[in-house]
Design a protein around this motif. Structure first.
Motif, PDB file in Angstrom:
ATOM      1  N   LEU A  63      -4.851  -7.738  12.113  1.00 57.38           N
ATOM      2  CA  LEU A  63      -3.868  -7.674  10.739  1.00 57.38           C
ATOM      3  C   LEU A  63      -4.828  -7.546   9.384  1.00 57.38           C
ATOM      4  O   LEU A  63      -4.493  -6.956   8.570  1.00 57.38           O
ATOM      5  N   LEU A  64      -6.183  -8.285   9.527  1.00 61.02           N
ATOM      6  CA  LEU A  64      -7.016  -8.142   8.345  1.00 61.02           C
ATOM      7  C   LEU A  64      -7.207  -6.884   8.251  1.00 61.02           C
ATOM      8  O   LEU A  64      -7.625  -6.081   6.914  1.00 61.02           O
ATOM      9  N   GLN A  65      -7.582  -6.002   9.414  1.00 57.90           N
ATOM     10  CA  GLN A  65      -8.225  -4.532   9.267  1.00 57.90           C
ATOM     11  C   GLN A  65      -7.092  -3.577   8.491  1.00 57.90           C
ATOM     12  O   GLN A  65      -7.146  -2.809   7.973  1.00 57.90           O
ATOM     13  N   LEU A  66      -5.844  -4.004   8.954  1.00 61.74           N
ATOM     14  CA  LEU A  66      -4.387  -3.313   8.563  1.00 61.74           C
ATOM     15  C   LEU A  66      -4.599  -3.313   7.026  1.00 61.74           C
ATOM     16  O   LEU A  66      -4.208  -2.369   6.259  1.00 61.74           O
ATOM     17  N   ALA A  67      -4.691  -4.592   6.402  1.00 56.63           N
ATOM     18  CA  ALA A  67      -4.764  -4.939   5.105  1.00 56.63           C
ATOM     19  C   ALA A  67      -5.685  -4.089   4.230  1.00 56.63           C
ATOM     20  O   ALA A  67      -5.414  -3.514   3.269  1.00 56.63           O
ATOM     21  N   VAL A  68      -6.985  -4.027   4.920  1.00 54.58           N
ATOM     22  CA  VAL A  68      -8.101  -3.211   4.257  1.00 54.58           C
ATOM     23  C   VAL A  68      -7.621  -1.716   4.517  1.00 54.58           C
ATOM     24  O   VAL A  68      -7.941  -1.037   3.281  1.00 54.58           O
ATOM     25  N   ASP A  69      -7.321  -1.167   5.447  1.00 53.46           N
ATOM     26  CA  ASP A  69      -7.112   0.149   5.520  1.00 53.46           C
ATOM     27  C   ASP A  69      -5.945   0.609   4.805  1.00 53.46           C
ATOM     28  O   ASP A  69      -5.742   1.732   4.062  1.00 53.46           O
ATOM     29  N   LYS A  70      -4.757  -0.317   4.627  1.00 65.91           N
ATOM     30  CA  LYS A  70      -3.542   0.059   3.810  1.00 65.91           C
ATOM     31  C   LYS A  70      -3.480  -0.536   2.273  1.00 65.91           C
ATOM     32  O   LYS A  70      -2.629  -0.251   1.534  1.00 65.91           O
ATOM     33  N   GLY A  71      -4.481  -1.533   1.954  1.00 65.66           N
ATOM     34  CA  GLY A  71      -4.578  -1.954   0.779  1.00 65.66           C
ATOM     35  C   GLY A  71      -3.336  -3.347   0.327  1.00 65.66           C
ATOM     36  O   GLY A  71      -3.018  -3.206  -0.773  1.00 65.66           O
ATOM     37  N   TYR A  72      -3.129  -3.589   1.517  1.00 63.33           N
ATOM     38  CA  TYR A  72      -2.306  -5.069   1.357  1.00 63.33           C
ATOM     39  C   TYR A  72      -2.948  -6.281   0.952  1.00 63.33           C
ATOM     40  O   TYR A  72      -4.103  -6.390   1.323  1.00 63.33           O
ATOM     41  N   ARG A  73      -2.292  -7.030   0.215  1.00 62.64           N
ATOM     42  CA  ARG A  73      -2.937  -8.355  -0.223  1.00 62.64           C
ATOM     43  C   ARG A  73      -2.316  -9.393   0.787  1.00 62.64           C
ATOM     44  O   ARG A  73      -1.061  -9.608   1.073  1.00 62.64           O
ATOM     45  N   VAL A  74      -3.640 -10.076   1.274  1.00 62.34           N
ATOM     46  CA  VAL A  74      -3.295 -11.103   2.368  1.00 62.34           C
ATOM     47  C   VAL A  74      -3.262 -12.520   1.657  1.00 62.34           C
ATOM     48  O   VAL A  74      -4.047 -12.599   0.899  1.00 62.34           O
ATOM     49  N   ALA A  75      -2.369 -13.268   2.186  1.00 63.10           N
ATOM     50  CA  ALA A  75      -2.186 -14.605   1.405  1.00 63.10           C
ATOM     51  C   ALA A  75      -3.367 -15.543   1.682  1.00 63.10           C
ATOM     52  O   ALA A  75      -3.536 -16.322   0.976  1.00 63.10           O
ATOM     53  N   ALA A  76      -4.091 -15.496   2.901  1.00 57.31           N
ATOM     54  CA  ALA A  76      -5.065 -16.328   3.301  1.00 57.31           C
ATOM     55  C   ALA A  76      -6.373 -16.193   2.626  1.00 57.31           C
ATOM     56  O   ALA A  76      -7.337 -16.901   2.887  1.00 57.31           O
ATOM     57  N   LEU A  77      -6.603 -15.101   1.974  1.00 57.71           N
ATOM     58  CA  LEU A  77      -7.818 -14.498   1.599  1.00 57.71           C
ATOM     59  C   LEU A  77      -7.880 -15.107   0.258  1.00 57.71           C
ATOM     60  O   LEU A  77      -7.019 -15.070  -0.790  1.00 57.71           O
ATOM     61  N   ASN A  78      -9.190 -15.444  -0.330  1.00 55.61           N
ATOM     62  CA  ASN A  78      -9.317 -16.011  -1.700  1.00 55.61           C
ATOM     63  C   ASN A  78     -10.009 -14.907  -2.626  1.00 55.61           C
ATOM     64  O   ASN A  78     -10.989 -14.639  -2.538  1.00 55.61           O
ATOM     65  N   GLY A  79      -8.922 -13.942  -2.975  1.00 57.31           N
ATOM     66  CA  GLY A  79      -9.459 -13.061  -4.035  1.00 57.31           C
ATOM     67  C   GLY A  79      -8.734 -13.109  -5.333  1.00 57.31           C
ATOM     68  O   GLY A  79      -8.380 -14.418  -5.756  1.00 57.31           O
ATOM     69  N   GLY A  80      -8.653 -12.097  -5.853  1.00 53.19           N
ATOM     70  CA  GLY A  80      -7.987 -12.246  -7.180  1.00 53.19           C
ATOM     71  C   GLY A  80      -6.638 -12.528  -7.341  1.00 53.19           C
ATOM     72  O   GLY A  80      -5.939 -12.268  -6.508  1.00 53.19           O
ATOM     73  N   GLU A  81      -6.226 -13.141  -8.469  1.00 54.91           N
ATOM     74  CA  GLU A  81      -4.784 -13.536  -8.193  1.00 54.91           C
ATOM     75  C   GLU A  81      -3.920 -12.468  -8.654  1.00 54.91           C
ATOM     76  O   GLU A  81      -4.294 -11.513  -9.542  1.00 54.91           O
ATOM     77  N   PRO A  82      -2.747 -12.284  -8.016  1.00 55.52           N
ATOM     78  CA  PRO A  82      -1.828 -11.358  -8.257  1.00 55.52           C
ATOM     79  C   PRO A  82      -1.511 -11.090  -9.676  1.00 55.52           C
ATOM     80  O   PRO A  82      -1.352 -12.166 -10.407  1.00 55.52           O
ATOM     81  N   PRO A  83      -0.911  -9.994 -10.378  1.00 60.18           N
ATOM     82  CA  PRO A  83      -0.550  -9.902 -11.475  1.00 60.18           C
ATOM     83  C   PRO A  83       0.767 -10.754 -11.991  1.00 60.18           C
ATOM     84  O   PRO A  83       0.717 -11.364 -13.142  1.00 60.18           O
TER      85      PRO A  83
END
Length: 521
Positions: free
Chosen positions: A297-317
């Motif tokens: 599921l993480l790989q699908l997010a990387v391939d498609k550019g989906y934002r995953v809730a469990a990841l500590n990334g930038g805050e959505p706009p």
């Protein structure tokens, strides 16, 4: 053809109307499931650019068999609902699909279908749950629409025809597939019926539940608000000639405002709670889920550019908005939904696909306004004779049928949906958008068929309005008017053939195209 239709549909003379509606709805749903399995086996799937998450569990022979029989119900947005029911709201754009339907699928899969877990995977049980739940909800919606139609149209024959037309809705495939339309229709039509019966608490509850199924449930607060305004206007006009004190009027206005606020909050509460849940999940690090997202599921997010809730990334706009509504953001950022954004030359085929629904909806609104100009101008609140009763006020107007004053608020609701769907949404969606949210389309078609089809006039020269013991007893048992039309196809008018041809052709095309990943409504 007559004998074939008679064998398939049955006669229905020995069944009360509401039982005939449920029987016809179940029959239509069974035919839909059989045809989608046939077309899904016969026609290869199109390689569509749609949400297609990886399967995390191995498929056994029973899973493959179920996929072969019911796989056509899991196409396009159905994948989102099944994914949410299985994994939760992993990706940001999943939040465009509201929780009551996937939660119901998961509950059914873990309880009713629990005995099948030994040989069916969770996803297979979810797909089977969707087929059974939507069959139940569509039958329930048909029954609720019949009862609502009896209250508004005051004619059992037209109510029965409207309910059977709903069973043949052009959006039929979405009533059977793993979409939320059937559940939404059952809740909304049930809420409208309860409100017509004066049961405001149960109506408010059902309208509130509807907002946890689809976002356009929010507009249904208008039914409750108009009902309160109508009662307030009636009290004011009744007391106009008796010298009502200003303080009493002020007290009534304050009560009206307070009740309007309470109704609005009650209807929108579940919608607001879901937006708050999404905010905590995607915008607040402390509340982000602790479970590990599977690598596929993480790989699908990387391939498609989906934002995953469990990841500590930038805050959505959208998290920094004054009113952080994730649904609005997803519609804008992921699907480019907005005012006139769909008005492009390359979208002409989709406008043609939606044209019959837009034309019929516009025709229904114009027809009603032409029949009741004063009623429409005064929003159904002002009587020409303030001292008269409602019955006296409606004298000279149609007492029953589509053009009766009772149908006003439903026509306004349909007009609002029609305008919003045409100018703000992906226009091809308007067929299922209007077909699962409003009874007006079915009432208007029933009105036209009874007015212009001699077969129906011959069966009942003057459809009797409800209200007398004679009319009630005469119509307790009645033949399904859809059976009359289909079994006498050659004798019906061109107008009838066009209406039924439109509905049946969209039913068939929807099964062929949607179930094999081709674009549809």
């Amino acid at each position: 053809m007559t004998s074939g239709v008679r064998m398939l549909l049955g006669n229905g003379r020995d069944l009360p109307c509401h039982q005939e509606v449920i029987r016809f709805a179940v029959l239509c749903r069974a035919i839909t499931l059989l045809l989608q399995a046939f077309f899904n086996i016969l026609i290869p799937d199109h390689d569509a650019d749609a949400f297609s998450p990886p399967r995390l569990s191995a498929s056994g022979s029973w899973d493959r068999l179920l996929e072969l029989l019911l796989g056509g119900l899991s196409r396009w947005d159905a994948e989102h609902f099944l994914f949410i029911a299985e994994h939760g709201y992993v990706y940001e754009h999943n939040c465009a699909f509201f929780p009551l339907f996937p939660l119901s699928l998961r509950a059914a899969a873990e309880t009713v279908l629990w005995p099948f877990q030994g040989f069916l995977s969770l996803r297979s049980r979810l797909l089977l749950s969707a087929a059974v739940l939507n069959a139940f909800c569509s039958a329930l919606a048909s029954w609720a629409l019949y009862e609502l139609s009896c209250s508004v149209l005051q004619c059992r024959q037209k109510a029965l025809l409207a309910a059977t037309l709903f069973c043949l809705t052009p959006a039929n495939i979405f009533m059977a597939a793993a979409y939320s339309e059937s559940m939404f229709a059952s809740l909304v039509f049930g809420a409208m019926w309860r409100l017509e019966k004066g049961q405001r608490c149960s109506s408010t509850l059902l309208f509130s539940l509807a907002t946890s199924v689809r976002s356009n449930g929010l507009i249904n607060a208008g039914f409750l608000l108009h009902s309160q305004l109508k009662r307030f206007a009636a009290r004011v006009q009744a007391g106009a000639g008796t010298g009502v004190k200003p303080l009493e009027v002020l007290s009534q206005i304050l009560n009206l405002v307070a009740s309007a606020v309470l109704v609005s909050v009650a209807v929108s509460l579940l919608f607001a709670l879901f937006q708050f849940y999404a905010y905590l999940r995607f915008c607040t690090p402390l509340f982000r889920p602790q479970q590990t997202v599977p690598k596929p599921l993480l790989q699908l997010a990387v391939d498609k550019g989906y934002r995953v809730a469990a990841l500590n990334g930038g805050e959505p706009p959208w998290c920094s908005w004054d009113f952080p509504v994730v649904y609005t953001y997803i519609q804008d950022a992921y699907w480019n939904v907005g005012f006139l954004r769909y008005f492009e030359p390359r979208q002409i085929p989709n406008f043609l696909l939606a044209a019959p629904t837009i034309a019929l909806g516009s025709w229904a609104v114009c027809w009603y306004v032409a029949a009741n100009p004063w009623h429409c101008l005064t929003l159904g609140l002002v009587r020409r004779n303030p001292g008269g009763t409602e019955a006296e006020e409606d004298a000279g107007k149609p007492a029953s049928g589509f053009c009766s004053p009772r149908a006003f608020v439903y026509v306004v609701h349909a007009a609002a949906l029609l305008v919003f769907g045409t100018f703000f949404m992906h226009v091809q969606v308007i067929t299922r958008f209007l077909g699962s949210s409003s009874p007006v389309l079915y009432w208007f078609l029933a009105h036209l068929l009874y007015q212009y089809e001699p077969l129906l006039q011959r069966e009942s020269p003057q459809p009797q309005a409800l209200g007398t013991k004679e009319s009630l007893s005469h119509q307790k048992r009645n033949e399904n008017p859809m059976f009359v039309l289909l079994s006498n196809w050659k004798e019906s008018t061109v107008f009838t053939k066009c209406i039924l041809g439109y509905m049946l052709s969209y039913w068939l095309l929807g099964l062929v195209l949607h179930c094999n990943f081709f674009p549809w409504t």
